[in-house]
Scaffold this active site. Structure first.
Site, PDB file in Angstrom:
ATOM      1  N   ASP A   1      97.576  32.544  -7.985  1.00 49.19           N
ATOM      2  CA  ASP A   1      97.713  31.087  -7.909  1.00 49.19           C
ATOM      3  C   ASP A   1      97.113  30.547  -6.612  1.00 49.19           C
ATOM      4  O   ASP A   1      96.863  31.298  -5.655  1.00 49.19           O
ATOM      5  CB  ASP A   1      99.210  30.735  -7.999  1.00 49.19           C
ATOM      6  CG  ASP A   1      99.454  29.403  -8.683  1.00 49.19           C
ATOM      7  OD1 ASP A   1      98.551  28.553  -8.671  1.00 49.19           O
ATOM      8  OD2 ASP A   1     100.568  29.219  -9.221  1.00 49.19           O
TER       9      ASP A   1
ATOM     10  N   ASP B   1      99.334  22.981 -15.974  1.00 53.42           N
ATOM     11  CA  ASP B   1     100.788  23.110 -15.884  1.00 53.42           C
ATOM     12  C   ASP B   1     101.477  22.322 -16.990  1.00 53.42           C
ATOM     13  O   ASP B   1     102.681  22.468 -17.199  1.00 53.42           O
ATOM     14  CB  ASP B   1     101.285  22.612 -14.517  1.00 53.42           C
ATOM     15  CG  ASP B   1     101.183  23.714 -13.468  1.00 53.42           C
ATOM     16  OD1 ASP B   1     100.849  24.852 -13.838  1.00 53.42           O
ATOM     17  OD2 ASP B   1     101.445  23.430 -12.290  1.00 53.42           O
TER      18      ASP B   1
HETATM   19  C1  GLA Z   1     101.723  26.541  -9.982  1.00 50.32           C
HETATM   20  C2  GLA Z   1     101.385  27.156 -11.315  1.00 50.32           C
HETATM   21  C3  GLA Z   1     102.640  27.269 -12.148  1.00 50.32           C
HETATM   22  C4  GLA Z   1     103.677  28.078 -11.425  1.00 50.32           C
HETATM   23  C5  GLA Z   1     103.937  27.491 -10.053  1.00 50.32           C
HETATM   24  C6  GLA Z   1     104.825  28.389  -9.223  1.00 50.32           C
HETATM   25  O1  GLA Z   1     102.063  25.213 -10.111  1.00 50.32           O
HETATM   26  O2  GLA Z   1     100.390  26.433 -11.966  1.00 50.32           O
HETATM   27  O3  GLA Z   1     102.348  27.830 -13.399  1.00 50.32           O
HETATM   28  O4  GLA Z   1     103.227  29.403 -11.309  1.00 50.32           O
HETATM   29  O5  GLA Z   1     102.738  27.283  -9.327  1.00 50.32           O
HETATM   30  O6  GLA Z   1     105.066  27.871  -7.975  1.00 50.32           O
END
Ligand code: GLA
Length: 709
Positions: free
Chosen positions: A449, A514
């Site tokens: 990420d 997301d």
């Molecule tokens: C980002 C990712 C999510 C999740 C969060 C965790 O927003 O896109 O899918 O993994 O971080 O903090």
């Protein structure tokens, strides 16, 4: 020096002619395939223009890198200087090489400003994708500052009047917008230090009549995960161009003697079959030339991801329950998301401390992984290596390891700073941490990420450093991949903010967004899938009430939307009743059944009306296809129109079967689709006459399988 005034490259459906008769290579033709015997000079004769009054008396062609030294008056492709000198680069072609029939490398040099350029173009014959890049070399002793070196500039025929480009935001990435080109310049710049949510580096230039199914269109994508600048310019003289490259901060690239800067690659594609030709060509290219053979040999396992089920609320008890539930419904990989490492009880702390949190996992991750693997699933782990929270041991120990502008308070963003990857000790630390986790545990997958934009990218030497940061990131992932070739990696950045061919060369899957809201996902996935095939597009079934939009959507729709990508779930399964668990199992089974088709077939887009969303995936042999129709709501009449099955073999006979949902969400009591069962229809009739759609409730989906008889 080879003297080839024109270089011709042919693919299966397109040809490209590079004119090297002038001082620098220029695109003379790029479009539908031409006869291999053609004489390129005839095109030059046809292209000759009259001199306009009030304009230069010679042609200033749109070379692959038009320069100020050439006197070009549109978007120039080079901005370089040596303390104010050497700005007016004017090269001469010194060598043209064709190492194979699909590739050309043109070297040009300017003795006065002591700069060389190397342009490389490769036309991949099956997909017809043209990869183009530019390298600039400092031939002088004094440092050469490079403020801009476009990857390439393409002259575009003026009838390509429509610019289709991307907008977006967090949780609503990849939104396509179609606009008419105007005299002047359409520019998109991205300074976010990652590919970004709002400015995906891709665009299309289409003829006015072009749509999903027909018409001529060019696609362009810059395969780069840092900053970028994209532009479409209609010059005042009527010509048009597309230019893309890495956006550089002042002083970011200063080349010493014989040093060079290699631009990112632009992946271009010409289609005569509308937007479908674009996505099919890019999908073919990604499948065969970007993804590694490792991921291609294996079916993509269905994920269970803990994020929207638990957030930071990890406990062995809750996780054990989820592991059992996930295995029971048919998940094939269990991904432990954010919250597993030291100090990470919220997003305030812990990033950088890549050690398992002992209070939650007293015996490490081993016991959890054992449960996961005994349940028949692989184990995946979330990491965000580029970041550090001020509240972390790493930051307390190395406050100077972050990117920053001296004396300036860093811009706040999710309580985290960005580590300075131009320091070798930083990437060495991260390599050691990731490597030892991967060695200690049976981890088959990393969700990598990157959750903030990089606002003040100053490195430890006081230099702007997004270029170095991006290359060092690629390098770090590559080091890990070499050490752990079986581990798959997902590129995630607060959803889909790092999705591009650059990062995809080092990773295997993209986290698309997301937002797991199925209605939002329709346009998000539609945008992403112009360039990326379904198997790299992470798509999850989210909770009934979407955590991001608050919208309540039926499981049929959520599952029916997620199953067209690399499917997963991200939901607390304890909230599911028995009926929903069965429904979920059925959806996962359906995905597994059609996964080989979905992850290898040709995506066919088409629009039926403004109140629905439709597409299909047709197997290469056209033996079968899966079509999706979603009634998005607002249809103003009783009877929806016909569904036209595009992409089938019109000479063949097909059977149709509604495979999802098991019960249609229709206000009528009778199942109106029973009459098509066991009947045969020709591909021609299905394409041109179509099937009368049932009256569906708003926000419901219908998935139809067509099989050749
Ligand atoms: C980002 C990712 C999510 C999740 C969060 C965790 O927003 O896109 O899918 O993994 O971080 O903090």
């Amino acid at each position: 020096m080879t003297t080839m005034p024109y270089v011709v490259l042919h693919g299966s459906s397109s040809s490209l002619i590079l004119d090297c008769t002038g001082n620098a290579p220029a695109l003379l033709y790029w479009g539908s395939k031409l006869n291999p015997d053609l004489k390129p000079e005839t095109l030059s004769i046809l292209a000759k223009r009259q001199t306009a009054n009030g304009a230069a008396t010679e042609d200033l062609s749109i070379t692959l890198s038009p320069t100020d030294g050439e006197g070009f008056m549109g978007q120039t492709a080079l901005r370089v200087h040596r303390n104010g000198q050497s700005w007016g680069v004017y090269t001469q072609i010194v060598a043209i090489e064709q190492p194979d029939p699909q590739r050309v490398i043109v070297t040009s040099a300017d003795k006065n400003s002591q700069v060389s350029l190397i342009h490389e173009m490769y036309l991949e014959p099956e997909s017809n994708v043209v990869s183009t890049s530019t390298k600039i070399i400092n031939d002088g002793e004094q440092g050469l500052t490079v403020d801009w070196c476009a990857s390439a500039t393409f002259g575009i025929p003026p009838q390509y009047s429509d610019v289709i480009s991307y907008e977006g935001r967090w949780a609503k990435e990849f939104q396509l917008r179609r606009q008419k080109q105007f005299v002047g310049t359409h520019v998109k710049e991205n300074r976010k230090g990652r590919t970004s949510h709002d400015s995906f580096p891709g665009l299309l230039l289409a003829e006015g009549q072009c749509d999903d199914l027909s018409g001529q269109v060019y696609g362009f994508h810059l395969g780069w995960s840092g900053n970028h600048r994209l532009c479409v310019e209609q010059l005042y003289d009527g010509r048009a161009l597309v230019q893309m490259g890495e956006l550089l901060f002042p002083g970011e690239i200063i080349l010493g003697e014989k040093e060079s800067y290699q631009s990112p690659i632009i992946y271009g594609l010409h289609s005569q079959t509308g937007l479908n030709g674009i996505s099919q060509g890019y999908h073919h290219f990604v499948r065969n030339h970007i993804l590694t053979s490792k991921v291609k040999q294996k079916e993509r396992p269905i994920h269970f991801n803990t994020w929207e089920a638990l957030y930071f609320d990890h406990s062995m008890e809750a996780l054990s329950t989820l592991v059992k539930q996930a295995a029971n419904v048919g998940a094939e990989r269990f991904v432990l998301d954010d919250g597993w490492f030291r100090h990470r009880r919220s997003d305030n702390a812990g990033l950088g401390d890549w050690y398992v949190e002992e209070t939650i996992y007293p015996e490490g991750l081993g016991p959890l992984i054992k449960e996961v693997t005994s349940g028949g699933m692989e184990f995946g782990l979330w990491v965000e290596p580029e970041m550090v929270n001020p509240d972390s041991d790493l930051y307390r120990e190395h406050p100077d390891w972050i990117l920053q502008v001296p004396g300036v308070k860093p811009v706040e963003f999710r309580n985290q700073f960005v580590l300075d990857f131009s320091r070798q000790e930083v990437t060495d630390y991260l390599f050691e941490r990731m490597d030892s986790l991967l060695k200690e545990y049976d981890i088959s997958y990393l969700k990598w990420d990157m959750n903030r934009d990089i606002h003040q990218p100053g490195n430890h030497q006081g230099r702007a450093s997004i270029n170095a940061q991006t290359l060092a990131l690629y390098n770090l992932i590559q080091r890990l991949r070499q050490e752990h070739p079986d581990v798959e990696i997902e590129s995630c950045a607060s959803g889909g903010a790092r999705a591009d061919f650059g990062i995809l060369r080092y990773t295997d899957r993209l986290w698309t967004s997301d937002s797991n809201d199925a209605l939002d996902r329709l346009s998000i996935q539609q945008g992403l899938s112009l360039f990326f095939p379904p198997e790299v597009m992470g798509s999850h079934i989210g909770p009934q009430f979407c955590h991001i939009t608050g919208r309540q959507l039926d499981l049929d729709l959520r599952a029916g939307t997620a199953l067209f990508g690399h499917m997963g779930m991200e939901v607390n399964l304890s909230e599911f009743n028995e009926r929903q668990v069965i429904q979920l199992k059925n959806a996962l089974d359906l995905h597994k059944k059609f996964r080989p088709l979905l992850h290898s077939g040709n995506l066919v887009r088409f629009k039926l009306n403004d109140f629905s969303h439709s597409f299909g995936v047709v197997s290469e042999s056209k033996d079968e296809a899966l079509y999706s129709y979603t009634e998005t709501g607002g249809y103003p009449r009783h009877l929806p129109g016909q569904f036209f099955f595009h992409g089938l073999d019109e000479a063949a006979q097909y059977r149709l079967e509604i495979v999802w949902p098991s019960t249609l969400k229709t206000p009528m009591f009778e199942n109106v689709m029973d009459h098509i069962k066991d009947q045969e229809f020709s591909g021609e009739v299905l394409r041109h006459f179509g099937l009368q759609l049932p009256i569906l409730m708003p926000e419901s989906v219908l998935i139809i399988h067509a099989t050749k008889v």
